[in-house]
Design a protein around this motif. Structure first.
Motif, PDB file in Angstrom:
ATOM      1  N   LYS A  27       5.157   5.563   0.308  1.00  0.00           N
ATOM      2  CA  LYS A  27       6.156   4.558   0.639  1.00  0.00           C
ATOM      3  C   LYS A  27       5.539   3.174   0.822  1.00  0.00           C
ATOM      4  N   TRP A  28       4.219   3.104   0.904  1.00  0.00           N
ATOM      5  CA  TRP A  28       3.501   1.846   1.120  1.00  0.00           C
ATOM      6  C   TRP A  28       2.925   1.392  -0.218  1.00  0.00           C
ATOM      7  N   THR A  29       3.719   0.657  -0.968  1.00  0.00           N
ATOM      8  CA  THR A  29       3.380   0.250  -2.335  1.00  0.00           C
ATOM      9  C   THR A  29       2.039  -0.470  -2.404  1.00  0.00           C
ATOM     10  N   GLN A  30       1.802  -1.369  -1.484  1.00  0.00           N
ATOM     11  CA  GLN A  30       0.563  -2.153  -1.511  1.00  0.00           C
ATOM     12  C   GLN A  30      -0.663  -1.270  -1.309  1.00  0.00           C
ATOM     13  N   LEU A  31      -0.522  -0.238  -0.504  1.00  0.00           N
ATOM     14  CA  LEU A  31      -1.633   0.686  -0.306  1.00  0.00           C
ATOM     15  C   LEU A  31      -1.890   1.470  -1.585  1.00  0.00           C
ATOM     16  N   ASN A  32      -0.851   1.895  -2.245  1.00  0.00           N
ATOM     17  CA  ASN A  32      -1.014   2.617  -3.511  1.00  0.00           C
ATOM     18  C   ASN A  32      -1.635   1.728  -4.580  1.00  0.00           C
ATOM     19  N   ASN A  33      -1.230   0.450  -4.630  1.00  0.00           N
ATOM     20  CA  ASN A  33      -1.822  -0.483  -5.586  1.00  0.00           C
ATOM     21  C   ASN A  33      -3.314  -0.657  -5.315  1.00  0.00           C
ATOM     22  N   PHE A  34      -3.657  -0.777  -4.032  1.00  0.00           N
ATOM     23  CA  PHE A  34      -5.066  -0.915  -3.661  1.00  0.00           C
ATOM     24  C   PHE A  34      -5.851   0.341  -4.042  1.00  0.00           C
ATOM     25  N   LYS A  35      -5.303   1.526  -3.729  1.00  0.00           N
ATOM     26  CA  LYS A  35      -5.992   2.785  -4.060  1.00  0.00           C
ATOM     27  C   LYS A  35      -6.233   2.889  -5.566  1.00  0.00           C
ATOM     28  N   GLU A  36      -5.234   2.494  -6.340  1.00  0.00           N
ATOM     29  CA  GLU A  36      -5.372   2.553  -7.801  1.00  0.00           C
ATOM     30  C   GLU A  36      -6.494   1.630  -8.275  1.00  0.00           C
TER      31      GLU A  36
END
Length: 130
Positions: A27-36
């Motif tokens: 649900k935390w888009t920015q965290l997923n973008n960072f992980k990617e």
């Protein structure tokens, strides 16, 4: 007709199950973008290819800024806040090394620090195990 309704019911069940089975970090888009971005740069670095780190170090800083500024309420905690601050500091240090054209070994040590803090941040976002 009865068969079609059964199929639709099964499909609907699995669709709802997958929606509710999402991890909280999904649900935390920015965290997923960072992980990617972290994954795209870390894997090549482990194999000795530092070009992705060098070309993406500024993007890492920007991605960390975005995730720290857009923390969902359910993730606002002192541990996550502190990890975000440390992560931002480590990413900026990494970017400075890249700008200074530091040796690859030094860049890798700094990048490993970023990766380690990111892993800690992610661990704080996981639900407690019962």
């Amino acid at each position: 007709m009865k068969f079609n309704k059964s199929i639709l019911a099964v499909i609907a069940f699995f669709a709802f199950s997958s929606i509710f089975a999402q991890s909280a970090t999904d649900k935390w888009t920015q965290l997923n973008n960072f992980k990617e971005l972290l994954t795209k740069t870390f894997q090549p670095a482990e194999q000795g290819n530092f070009k992705p780190i060098k070309t993406s170090s500024e993007q890492l800083v920007i991605a960390i800024d975005a995730l720290s500024q857009n923390t969902p309420e359910e993730f606002k905690s002192p541990k996550i806040n502190e990890a975000s601050i440390v992560l931002k500091r480590k990413a900026k240090a990494l970017h400075e090394l890249v700008i200074k054209n530091a040796p690859d070994a030094e860049i890798m040590r700094a990048f490993q620090d970023v990766h380690d803090v990111a892993q800690k941040l992610l661990s704080f976002c996981q639900p407690a195990k019962k």
